[in-house]
Design an enzyme around this catalytic site. Structure first.
Site, PDB file in Angstrom:
ATOM      1  N   CYS A   1       5.017   2.491  13.020  1.00  0.00           N
ATOM      2  CA  CYS A   1       6.433   3.162  12.820  1.00  0.00           C
ATOM      3  C   CYS A   1       6.789   4.035  13.855  1.00  0.00           C
ATOM      4  O   CYS A   1       8.199   4.244  13.990  1.00  0.00           O
ATOM      5  CB  CYS A   1       6.146   3.986  11.542  1.00  0.00           C
ATOM      6  SG  CYS A   1       4.837   3.200  10.532  1.00  0.00           S
TER       7      CYS A   1
ATOM      8  N   ASN B   1      -5.665   3.660  10.465  1.00  0.00           N
ATOM      9  CA  ASN B   1      -5.095   2.596  11.238  1.00  0.00           C
ATOM     10  C   ASN B   1      -4.886   2.581  12.660  1.00  0.00           C
ATOM     11  O   ASN B   1      -4.509   1.574  13.452  1.00  0.00           O
ATOM     12  CB  ASN B   1      -3.755   2.340  10.575  1.00  0.00           C
ATOM     13  CG  ASN B   1      -2.922   3.662  10.445  1.00  0.00           C
ATOM     14  OD1 ASN B   1      -3.418   4.468   9.835  1.00  0.00           O
ATOM     15  ND2 ASN B   1      -1.813   3.437  10.964  1.00  0.00           N
TER      16      ASN B   1
ATOM     17  N   ALA C   1       0.774  -1.195  -0.073  1.00  0.00           N
ATOM     18  CA  ALA C   1       0.058   0.070   0.125  1.00  0.00           C
ATOM     19  C   ALA C   1       0.766   1.204  -0.214  1.00  0.00           C
ATOM     20  O   ALA C   1       0.534   2.240  -0.386  1.00  0.00           O
ATOM     21  CB  ALA C   1      -0.957   0.048   1.233  1.00  0.00           C
TER      22      ALA C   1
HETATM   23  C1  LIG Z   1      -0.233  -0.730   6.635  1.00  0.00           C
HETATM   24  C2  LIG Z   1      -0.732   0.353   5.780  1.00  0.00           C
HETATM   25  C3  LIG Z   1      -0.201   0.951   4.756  1.00  0.00           C
HETATM   26  C4  LIG Z   1       0.969   0.452   4.270  1.00  0.00           C
HETATM   27  O1  LIG Z   1       0.958  -0.783   3.684  1.00  0.00           O
HETATM   28  P1  LIG Z   1       2.288  -1.655   3.189  1.00  0.00           P
HETATM   29  O2  LIG Z   1       1.638  -2.437   2.249  1.00  0.00           O
HETATM   30  O3  LIG Z   1       3.046  -1.989   4.387  1.00  0.00           O
HETATM   31  O4  LIG Z   1       3.264  -0.591   2.420  1.00  0.00           O
HETATM   32  C5  LIG Z   1      -0.526   2.126   4.033  1.00  0.00           C
HETATM   33  N1  LIG Z   1      -1.904   2.626   4.636  1.00  0.00           N
HETATM   34  C6  LIG Z   1      -2.488   2.041   5.838  1.00  0.00           C
HETATM   35  C7  LIG Z   1      -3.794   2.773   6.118  1.00  0.00           C
HETATM   36  C8  LIG Z   1      -1.899   0.978   6.408  1.00  0.00           C
HETATM   37  O5  LIG Z   1      -2.513   0.488   7.473  1.00  0.00           O
END
Ligand SMILES: *Cc1c(COP(=O)(O)O)cnc(C)c1O
Length: 382
Positions: free
Chosen positions: A326, A153, A75
């Site tokens: 993070c 998140n 993502a």
């Molecule tokens: C985990 C997350 C991402 C990042 O996704 P990755 O596949 O780890 O790069 C981006 N946006 C949200 C809302 C997330 O929870």
């Protein structure tokens, strides 16, 4: 040492064992290891067929056309591709986002801002919501893109993407939605949500890490500039040899998510209720985020008079997160909690508990009793 109870599904999920079994079939000499872009032999054709079958599975979960799915590494890359790809080549562009987006969106918008793009950073309401009116009020003549997340998140709060999207559609402004925390946890339907771009991740839905997708709407046709060049894969939007095993894993994971969606939502709701009921002996616990517009698997709580750092030390048998994953290496208060108006102090008293497919009622009961004990003990020694 006994493993702690995993309550950090919003950071990542384990790969479903049936997904892992499937992935292994796409790696070894006796498996489908070919390059999906090889056109001259059966090794390539079989790999391509597997990639296309997975594309259908991912498209199906969000009710998209498979041709609207572009594979990425996750993502984070999908967010980068959507936002930079929409702004590329436009000197006087203006974009709108919020202060509580994932870093993949925030840092991308900040980078664009440093390079001349105008950015409006919306302040969410105390429950973490962004209103349609706020978005509309922020629009300018040169607004090319709005980027908002479907599910936050840290809080689990759901944004009213359908309402915002229909306003933007009428005005011809592109709408990018980060749905990494929404897929598999609530219905996501691009036929009823007027979004143009939508980011997905494999590893938040019991698929592998390192694979994701960007939905790019075909009708009306959305054009974005590639950010990775080299061979013109994925209809020119994202070059690079496709990782068949990762893609097959994500496809299988999304197919499972689709078939179990209602059951899993019900199960997570029941786990959340048990968890909160288990915490009832404690006073001074407040829920951060929206009470009603939320996914069931994420519970963000502030504990009066207790520092999250000390609480986490006391809760060694639970794997939880303070703020976003993070940020958990630092003791900066969560920018999301600050963003919804919590003071530094309140933000320092919050922990995120997130549940998933493999969480049991016993684990939840254990977790809430541990929390009651540790919070009571910490408050007693104050
Ligand atoms: C985990 C997350 C991402 C990042 O996704 P990755 O596949 O780890 O790069 C981006 N946006 C949200 C809302 C997330 O929870």
């Amino acid at each position: 040492m006994k493993k702690p109870v995993y309550l950090d599904y919003a950071a990542t999920t384990p790969v479903d064992p049936s997904v892992a079994d499937e992935m292994v079939k796409y790696l070894t000499p006796d498996g489908v290891f070919g390059n999906p872009a090889s056109r001259s032999h059966a090794f390539g054709w079989q790999a391509e067929a597997a990639v296309e079958a997975s594309r259908k599975q991912v498209a199906s979960l969000i009710h998209a056309d498979p041709r609207e799915i572009v594979w990425t590494s996750g993502a984070t890359e999908s967010d980068n591709l959507a936002i930079k790809g929409a702004v590329a080549g436009r000197q006087d562009a203006h974009i709108v986002t919020s202060k509580i987006e994932h870093k993949a969106v925030l840092d991308t918008c900040k980078w664009l801002e440093q390079h001349g793009t105008e950015v409006t950073w919306l302040d969410p309401a105390p429950d973490g919501s962004i209103s349609c009116q706020q978005v509309v009020n922020a629009l300018r003549n040169n607004t090319v893109l709005v980027s908002l997340m479907l599910v936050n998140n840290e809080l689990g709060t759901i944004t009213d993407i359908a309402a915002i999207g229909s306003e933007l559609r009428q005005r011809g402004v592109l709408f990018h939605v980060d749905a990494a925390q929404a897929a598999g946890k609530m219905a996501v339907d691009v036929t009823s949500m007027p979004v143009d771009l939508l980011a997905l991740s494999g590893h938040k839905v019991y698929g592998p890490k390192g694979v994701g997708a960007l939905y790019v709407r075909r009708s009306p046709d959305v054009r974005i500039e590639a950010q990775i060049h080299g061979g013109g894969h994925e209809r020119g939007m994202r070059s690079g040899t496709l990782p068949t095993h990762q893609i097959v894993g994500m496809g299988k994971a999304f197919a499972i998510a689709q078939s179990r969606l209602e059951d899993e939502v019900r199960k997570l709701e029941s786990l959340r209720e048990s968890f909160l009921a288990g915490l009832e002996p404690l006073q001074g616990v407040s829920l951060n985020g929206s009470r009603s517009q939320r996914v069931p698997g994420i519970v963000n709580l502030s504990f009066d008079g207790v520092e999250a750092e000390s609480l986490m030390l006391g809760l060694r048998d639970l794997a939880v997160s303070s703020g976003s994953a993070c940020a958990s290496a630092t003791i900066e208060p969560s920018f999301v909690l600050r963003g919804i108006g919590l003071s530094d102090e309140q933000a320092h008293r919050a922990l995120r508990f997130s549940f998933g497919r493999f969480t049991t009622e016993e684990e939840i009961a254990f977790a809430s009793s541990q929390i009651v004990d540790v919070v009571s003990r910490l408050r007693a020694v104050r």
